[in-house]
Design a protein around this motif. Structure first.
Motif, PDB file in Angstrom:
ATOM      1  N   HIS A  21       2.806 -12.647  -8.555  1.00 11.96           N
ATOM      2  CA  HIS A  21       3.106 -11.222  -8.426  1.00 11.96           C
ATOM      3  C   HIS A  21       1.994 -10.522  -7.656  1.00 11.96           C
ATOM      4  N   VAL A  22       2.313  -9.308  -7.206  1.00 13.98           N
ATOM      5  CA  VAL A  22       1.342  -8.424  -6.563  1.00 13.98           C
ATOM      6  C   VAL A  22       1.280  -7.164  -7.422  1.00 13.98           C
ATOM      7  N   THR A  23       0.111  -6.845  -7.941  1.00 11.45           N
ATOM      8  CA  THR A  23      -0.041  -5.707  -8.849  1.00 11.45           C
ATOM      9  C   THR A  23       0.088  -4.382  -8.103  1.00 11.45           C
ATOM     10  N   LEU A  24       0.881  -3.492  -8.690  1.00 11.15           N
ATOM     11  CA  LEU A  24       1.049  -2.138  -8.164  1.00 11.15           C
ATOM     12  C   LEU A  24       0.225  -1.138  -8.961  1.00 11.15           C
ATOM     13  N   ALA A  25       0.187  -1.304 -10.287  1.00 12.91           N
ATOM     14  CA  ALA A  25      -0.542  -0.364 -11.143  1.00 12.91           C
ATOM     15  C   ALA A  25      -0.897  -1.042 -12.453  1.00 12.91           C
ATOM     16  N   ARG A  26      -2.026  -0.668 -13.021  1.00 13.21           N
ATOM     17  CA  ARG A  26      -2.453  -1.144 -14.339  1.00 13.21           C
ATOM     18  C   ARG A  26      -2.499   0.038 -15.298  1.00 13.21           C
ATOM     19  N   ARG A  27      -2.375  -0.282 -16.576  1.00  7.20           N
ATOM     20  CA  ARG A  27      -2.516   0.713 -17.654  1.00  7.20           C
ATOM     21  C   ARG A  27      -1.532   1.868 -17.532  1.00  7.20           C
ATOM     22  N   VAL A  28      -0.297   1.539 -17.168  1.00  3.07           N
ATOM     23  CA  VAL A  28       0.759   2.545 -17.103  1.00  3.07           C
ATOM     24  C   VAL A  28       1.232   2.806 -18.537  1.00  3.07           C
ATOM     25  N   PRO A  29       1.156   4.044 -19.017  1.00  2.10           N
ATOM     26  CA  PRO A  29       1.640   4.323 -20.375  1.00  2.10           C
ATOM     27  C   PRO A  29       3.136   4.015 -20.489  1.00  2.10           C
ATOM     28  N   ALA A  30       3.552   3.515 -21.641  1.00  2.00           N
ATOM     29  CA  ALA A  30       4.945   3.121 -21.857  1.00  2.00           C
ATOM     30  C   ALA A  30       5.910   4.247 -21.496  1.00  2.00           C
ATOM     31  N   ALA A  31       5.554   5.481 -21.807  1.00  2.00           N
ATOM     32  CA  ALA A  31       6.437   6.625 -21.539  1.00  2.00           C
ATOM     33  C   ALA A  31       6.600   6.904 -20.043  1.00  2.00           C
ATOM     34  N   ARG A  32       5.737   6.318 -19.203  1.00  2.81           N
ATOM     35  CA  ARG A  32       5.792   6.575 -17.751  1.00  2.81           C
ATOM     36  C   ARG A  32       6.316   5.391 -16.952  1.00  2.81           C
ATOM     37  N   ILE A  33       6.696   4.309 -17.632  1.00  3.30           N
ATOM     38  CA  ILE A  33       7.127   3.107 -16.917  1.00  3.30           C
ATOM     39  C   ILE A  33       8.353   3.371 -16.053  1.00  3.30           C
ATOM     40  N   GLY A  34       9.356   4.052 -16.589  1.00  2.00           N
ATOM     41  CA  GLY A  34      10.563   4.343 -15.810  1.00  2.00           C
ATOM     42  C   GLY A  34      10.247   5.128 -14.551  1.00  2.00           C
ATOM     43  N   GLN A  43      -2.834   1.045  -8.050  1.00  2.00           N
ATOM     44  CA  GLN A  43      -3.974   0.297  -7.517  1.00  2.00           C
ATOM     45  C   GLN A  43      -4.603   1.044  -6.347  1.00  2.00           C
ATOM     46  N   GLY A  44      -3.873   1.993  -5.771  1.00  2.00           N
ATOM     47  CA  GLY A  44      -4.405   2.800  -4.683  1.00  2.00           C
ATOM     48  C   GLY A  44      -5.567   3.685  -5.102  1.00  2.00           C
ATOM     49  N   ARG A  45      -5.773   3.860  -6.408  1.00  2.00           N
ATOM     50  CA  ARG A  45      -6.916   4.641  -6.892  1.00  2.00           C
ATOM     51  C   ARG A  45      -8.226   3.881  -6.772  1.00  2.00           C
ATOM     52  N   VAL A  46      -8.152   2.574  -6.669  1.00  2.00           N
ATOM     53  CA  VAL A  46      -9.363   1.753  -6.573  1.00  2.00           C
ATOM     54  C   VAL A  46      -9.903   1.889  -5.152  1.00  2.00           C
ATOM     55  N   ARG A  64       0.833  -1.211   0.000  1.00  2.79           N
ATOM     56  CA  ARG A  64       0.000   0.000   0.000  1.00  2.79           C
ATOM     57  C   ARG A  64       0.868   1.263   0.000  1.00  2.79           C
ATOM     58  N   ASP A  65       2.011   1.203   0.672  1.00  3.91           N
ATOM     59  CA  ASP A  65       2.949   2.338   0.636  1.00  3.91           C
ATOM     60  C   ASP A  65       3.460   2.560  -0.789  1.00  3.91           C
ATOM     61  N   GLU A  66       3.714   1.472  -1.515  1.00  2.00           N
ATOM     62  CA  GLU A  66       4.140   1.602  -2.911  1.00  2.00           C
ATOM     63  C   GLU A  66       3.013   2.200  -3.756  1.00  2.00           C
ATOM     64  N   TRP A  67       1.788   1.768  -3.522  1.00  3.20           N
ATOM     65  CA  TRP A  67       0.640   2.354  -4.222  1.00  3.20           C
ATOM     66  C   TRP A  67       0.585   3.864  -3.979  1.00  3.20           C
ATOM     67  N   THR A  68       0.801   4.259  -2.714  1.00  2.00           N
ATOM     68  CA  THR A  68       0.741   5.680  -2.362  1.00  2.00           C
ATOM     69  C   THR A  68       1.870   6.460  -3.034  1.00  2.00           C
ATOM     70  N   ARG A  69       3.076   5.899  -3.065  1.00  2.19           N
ATOM     71  CA  ARG A  69       4.180   6.588  -3.732  1.00  2.19           C
ATOM     72  C   ARG A  69       3.879   6.808  -5.215  1.00  2.19           C
ATOM     73  N   LEU A  70       3.248   5.828  -5.851  1.00  2.81           N
ATOM     74  CA  LEU A  70       2.856   5.985  -7.255  1.00  2.81           C
ATOM     75  C   LEU A  70       1.836   7.126  -7.396  1.00  2.81           C
ATOM     76  N   LEU A  71       0.836   7.142  -6.533  1.00  3.85           N
ATOM     77  CA  LEU A  71      -0.174   8.206  -6.567  1.00  3.85           C
ATOM     78  C   LEU A  71       0.471   9.574  -6.337  1.00  3.85           C
TER      79      LEU A  71
END
Length: 172
Positions: free
Chosen positions: A125-138, A32-35, A18-25
Motif C-alpha cells: 500500500h501507499v499511505t495517504l494519512a495516519r491517525r485519522v479519527p474514526a468519525a472522519r474516515i468517511g 501525509q502532505g503535512r510532513v 501527492r494530489d490525494e494528500w493535497t485533497r485531504l489537506l
C-alpha cells in the motif's frame, strides 16, 4: 525507531498520490502532505525492522534484481480502529510479491520485524494519512478519491530509510 526498505513511485504515480494528500489537506483532514521533510514521498514499504545491519546492504542490493516494476494503485483501504491509517492499495503482481519476498529473505534475522511484513502477511500500500479519527474516515475516503479508481505506473527505485537518523539513501 525503525528502518525500512521502500519502493519509490515513478513521477506520474508520485504526483497522483501527492494530489490525494493535497485533497485531504484541503478538506481539513489528516494527510501525509503535512510532513514537511524532504524525504517524505509516496512509497511502498517492503520491509520494516528496529534495525538493519550495515553488513547486509550488499546482499540486499543483490536481491533487488529488477529495476522497474509495473505498479497499479487500487482502491482505498483503512488499517486500524479508533485512529486509522488511510492508504491506497497496490495491486500485488507476482513481480512485486517476489521482490518483497527476496528483500525479506535477506533481512529475516533483523530485530523487531512486525508480523504484517512477512511474505504472505504483507499488504502492499501507499499511505495517504495516519491517525485519522474514526468519525472522519468517511470524509477522508471521499476527499482522497481520484476520478480514476486505478492508477498505473511503475517503480522508480528502492531506498533505505533510517527513522532514527532521519536519513534515506538509494539502493537502486
Amino acid at each position: 525507531m525503525v528502518q525500512s526498505v521502500e519502493l519509490l513511485l515513478d513521477a506520474p504515480l508520485d504526483t497522483a498520490v501527492r494530489d490525494e494528500w493535497t485533497r485531504l489537506l484541503d478538506a481539513g483532514l489528516h494527510s501525509q502532505g503535512r510532513v514537511r521533510s524532504e524525504s517524505n514521498r509516496p512509497h511502498v514499504t517492503m520491509f520494516v525492522a528496529h534495525a538493519v545491519p550495515d553488513e547486509l546492504e550488499d546482499a540486499l542490493r543483490a536481491a533487488i534484481t529488477v529495476r522497474r516494476i509495473t505498479l497499479r494503485l487500487g482502491g482505498v483501504v483503512i488499517f486500524g480502529g479508533r485512529y486509522a491509517t488511510l492508504a491506497r492499495t497496490v495491486v500485488p503482481s507476482i513481480e512485486l510479491l517476489e521482490l518483497q519476498a527476496r528483500v525479506f529473505e535477506v533481512l529475516a534475522e533483523c530485530p523487531g520485524i512486525p508480523a504484517h511484513i512477512r511474505p504472505g502477511e504483507w499488504t502492499p500500500h501507499v499511505t495517504l494519512a495516519r491517525r485519522v479519527p474514526a468519525a472522519r474516515i468517511g470524509a477522508a475516503v471521499l476527499a482522497a478519491q481520484t476520478p480514476e479508481r486505478q492508477l498505473t505506473g511503475s517503480s522508480a527505485g528502492v531506498r533505505r530509510w533510517d527513522g532514527e537518523a532521519k536519513r534515506e539513501w538509494l539502493l537502486t
